[in-house]
Design a protein around this motif. Structure first.
Motif, PDB file in Angstrom:
ATOM      1  N   SER A 119     -16.647  72.774   1.387  1.00  0.00           N
ATOM      2  CA  SER A 119     -16.910  73.014  -0.032  1.00  0.00           C
ATOM      3  C   SER A 119     -17.178  74.496  -0.299  1.00  0.00           C
ATOM      4  O   SER A 119     -16.682  75.063  -1.282  1.00  0.00           O
ATOM      5  CB  SER A 119     -18.103  72.176  -0.492  1.00  0.00           C
ATOM      6  OG  SER A 119     -18.346  72.363  -1.864  1.00  0.00           O
ATOM      7  N   SER A 122     -14.068  76.324  -0.331  1.00  0.00           N
ATOM      8  CA  SER A 122     -13.280  76.038  -1.533  1.00  0.00           C
ATOM      9  C   SER A 122     -13.558  77.041  -2.643  1.00  0.00           C
ATOM     10  O   SER A 122     -12.684  77.319  -3.480  1.00  0.00           O
ATOM     11  CB  SER A 122     -13.581  74.622  -2.050  1.00  0.00           C
ATOM     12  OG  SER A 122     -13.176  73.637  -1.134  1.00  0.00           O
ATOM     13  N   ALA A 125     -11.032  79.819  -2.548  1.00  0.00           N
ATOM     14  CA  ALA A 125      -9.608  79.459  -2.504  1.00  0.00           C
ATOM     15  C   ALA A 125      -8.788  80.388  -3.398  1.00  0.00           C
ATOM     16  O   ALA A 125      -9.092  80.545  -4.584  1.00  0.00           O
ATOM     17  CB  ALA A 125      -9.431  78.015  -2.941  1.00  0.00           C
ATOM     18  N   LEU A 131      -6.792  75.410  -1.981  1.00  0.00           N
ATOM     19  CA  LEU A 131      -7.839  74.517  -2.485  1.00  0.00           C
ATOM     20  C   LEU A 131      -7.522  73.073  -2.125  1.00  0.00           C
ATOM     21  O   LEU A 131      -8.418  72.296  -1.768  1.00  0.00           O
ATOM     22  CB  LEU A 131      -7.974  74.675  -3.998  1.00  0.00           C
ATOM     23  CG  LEU A 131      -9.087  73.854  -4.663  1.00  0.00           C
ATOM     24  CD1 LEU A 131     -10.454  74.182  -4.057  1.00  0.00           C
ATOM     25  CD2 LEU A 131      -9.111  74.100  -6.170  1.00  0.00           C
ATOM     26  N   LEU A 134      -8.458  72.382   1.526  1.00  0.00           N
ATOM     27  CA  LEU A 134      -9.918  72.324   1.684  1.00  0.00           C
ATOM     28  C   LEU A 134     -10.494  71.052   1.066  1.00  0.00           C
ATOM     29  O   LEU A 134     -11.480  70.506   1.573  1.00  0.00           O
ATOM     30  CB  LEU A 134     -10.558  73.559   1.054  1.00  0.00           C
ATOM     31  CG  LEU A 134     -10.326  74.859   1.838  1.00  0.00           C
ATOM     32  CD1 LEU A 134     -10.715  76.067   1.002  1.00  0.00           C
ATOM     33  CD2 LEU A 134     -11.122  74.841   3.145  1.00  0.00           C
ATOM     34  N   ARG A 135      -9.870  70.568   0.001  1.00  0.00           N
ATOM     35  CA  ARG A 135     -10.361  69.323  -0.587  1.00  0.00           C
ATOM     36  C   ARG A 135     -10.048  68.117   0.299  1.00  0.00           C
ATOM     37  O   ARG A 135     -10.777  67.125   0.278  1.00  0.00           O
ATOM     38  CB  ARG A 135      -9.759  69.113  -1.980  1.00  0.00           C
ATOM     39  CG  ARG A 135     -10.226  70.103  -3.019  1.00  0.00           C
ATOM     40  CD  ARG A 135     -11.724  70.274  -3.070  1.00  0.00           C
ATOM     41  NE  ARG A 135     -12.414  69.075  -3.537  1.00  0.00           N
ATOM     42  CZ  ARG A 135     -13.741  68.952  -3.600  1.00  0.00           C
ATOM     43  NH1 ARG A 135     -14.520  69.935  -3.188  1.00  0.00           N
ATOM     44  NH2 ARG A 135     -14.284  67.847  -4.039  1.00  0.00           N
ATOM     45  N   THR A 138     -12.899  68.339   2.769  1.00  0.00           N
ATOM     46  CA  THR A 138     -14.130  67.948   2.077  1.00  0.00           C
ATOM     47  C   THR A 138     -14.181  66.435   1.879  1.00  0.00           C
ATOM     48  O   THR A 138     -15.206  65.793   2.126  1.00  0.00           O
ATOM     49  CB  THR A 138     -14.217  68.649   0.706  1.00  0.00           C
ATOM     50  OG1 THR A 138     -14.125  70.061   0.881  1.00  0.00           O
ATOM     51  CG2 THR A 138     -15.539  68.324   0.015  1.00  0.00           C
TER      52      THR A 138
END
Length: 461
Positions: A119, A122, A125, A131, A134-135, A138
């Motif tokens: 997070s 992110s 990003a 992003l 990374l999500r 996450t």
């Protein structure tokens, strides 16, 4: 049966370990109420859930700002949302299986660290692709944590109050929704890239993760079935010592199976439970995330400004904590499957009101009631879910249901975007009403009876 039976088991024989594990579980189950230690654990578990839900909802509240800065369409926002669900799908299944193999506490701690770091990254990003990756990470960590939290409460809190404890944890954790919503209302309008600070907030999960590492004991049931009898016994004795007066007698002991394969979740006798739990969560996720995840964006599409949409959703965000606390009055008083059926029927009707009203006041009131009761139903279903699986497969069974529900959420992101383009605001929330009603019908008509039954009686039967 004598409370000291499990203290006499010192030999290596498997039968002795099975008897000791079952007896320790029975001693834990018979506690008439929560202890001082339980209350301390509840605070920590609730804080972990706060961080979990803040990060889960951060993207929904950041979406208007991301869309404005990067010039994204509604469909592109849907794609970005879907990446989190892909990570959740893997995190639910892998995290659940690892918790069965490595322990509940270890997975809880390290999965929290994982999503907190992802997070934070992110917030830096540079584009949609970064992003999105990374999500995924996450989402993996978030869903692993969610699944283990539910299992931990089911295994460590007294049988007479399992439902209330699950609802309380969810109620405390739900404070993360108004926290991130309020932060978004204050931060996002400040600058084109101010939405990044919402992801910085996700990094605070590292703090309760460290506290859990040193203050949260391993699940008694998991430790017992994995041969750590001394550790499990010490935890049970500490809890018993915190309750004054004589304790109720230990009920008949149900054996805790120590050797089950993952494929046993689809074996006769377990298959129906697995399918019902999974289908219930799939349909529930389609309804919950279809509503909560899209309200801010679709309010803007309907003509409200970003500030107005965030104000409305900030009001809605007060509903989930109240809904979870409302579930405390219901979950242990009535059969969970019946409670879910009644709640989802009410929610579906309110969603239709929200979808088609022309009144601002009715829109706000009905939307608030929907978000509140969605959380009530979630608390009831979350209490039901881990109860129906045996100890050695509880993490995987719960994780499988949770994982597939998040995979449905991945597809739902594209579905909602398409329905919004074709049928607008009313069409989207008519669809979510249908999903949430089917969720209640599934568990209400085909689910197991769990109220008033011991965890081993339900899951090991």
């Amino acid at each position: 049966m004598d409370d000291t039976l499990d203290n006499t088991v010192t030999g290596p024989r498997a039968a002795d370990r099975v008897a000791a594990a079952g007896h320790l579980a029975a001693r834990l189950e018979r506690l008439p109420r929560t202890t001082r230690s339980h209350r301390g654990w509840m605070i920590l578990l609730g804080v972990l859930f706060v961080c979990d839900l803040m990060d889960t909802n951060a993207l929904a509240y950041a979406a208007p700002g991301i869309r404005a800065e990067w010039g994204l369409s509604v469909a592109q926002i849907g794609q970005l949302t879907s990446y989190s669900f892909l990570g959740m799908f893997a995190g639910g299944i892998v995290g659940g299986r690892l918790s069965d193999r490595l322990g509940r506490r270890r997975v809880l701690v390290w999965a929290t660290v994982l999503y907190s770091v992802a997070s934070l990254l992110s917030s830096f990003a540079p584009n949609v692709a970064a992003l999105g990756v990374l999500r995924v990470v996450t989402g993996f960590g978030i869903q692993a944590v969610t699944g283990v939290l539910l299992v931990y409460v089911a295994e460590m809190f007294p049988g007479a109050s399992r439902g209330r404890c699950q609802a309380l944890m969810l109620g405390v954790g739900s404070l993360g929704v108004p926290l991130v919503a309020s932060a978004a209302r204050l931060i996002v309008p400040l600058a084109p890239d101010a939405w990044r600070w919402l992801f910085v907030l996700g990094a605070i999960g590292i703090v309760p993760a460290v506290l859990a590492r040193f203050s949260l004991p391993e699940s008694v049931r998991w430790a017992a079935v994995n041969g750590r009898l001394d550790e499990a016994r010490a935890t049970v004795e500490r809890l018993e010592a915190q309750l004054p007066g004589p304790l109720p007698g230990v009920a008949a002991v149900n054996a805790i199976h120590q050797h089950k394969k993952a494929s046993d979740l689809l074996a006769p006798g377990m298959r129906k439970r697995t399918i019902v739990a999974t289908l219930c969560l799939v349909l529930g996720t389609l309804g919950v995330f279809g509503f909560n995840g899209w309200v801010p964006t679709l309010l803007v599409e309907r003509g409200y400004t970003t500030a107005e949409a965030l104000t409305i959703t900030t009001i809605f965000s007060v509903g989930p904590p109240l809904g979870a606390l409302f579930a405390m009055l219901l979950s242990d008083r009535f059969q969970r499957r019946t409670t879910s059926l009644v709640l989802t029927a009410i929610i579906a009707a309110l969603m239709l009101v929200f979808a088609f009203t022309g009144s601002y006041a009715i829109l706000v009131i009905s939307g608030f009631a929907v978000t509140m009761l969605l959380q009530s139903n979630t608390a009831v279903v979350y209490a039901y879910l881990p109860e129906v699986f045996p100890t050695v497969l509880r993490g995987l069974g719960s994780g499988l249901a949770n994982g597939f529900s998040r995979l449905a959420g991945f597809g739902n992101a594209f579905l909602i975007a398409a329905v919004a383009a074709a049928f607008g605001f009313g069409g989207v929330f008519t669809l979510t009403a249908a999903f949430i009603l089917l969720c209640g019908l599934t568990v209400g008509l085909f689910g197991e009876r769990t109220r008033g039954r011991r965890l081993e009686e339900i899951g090991e039967g």
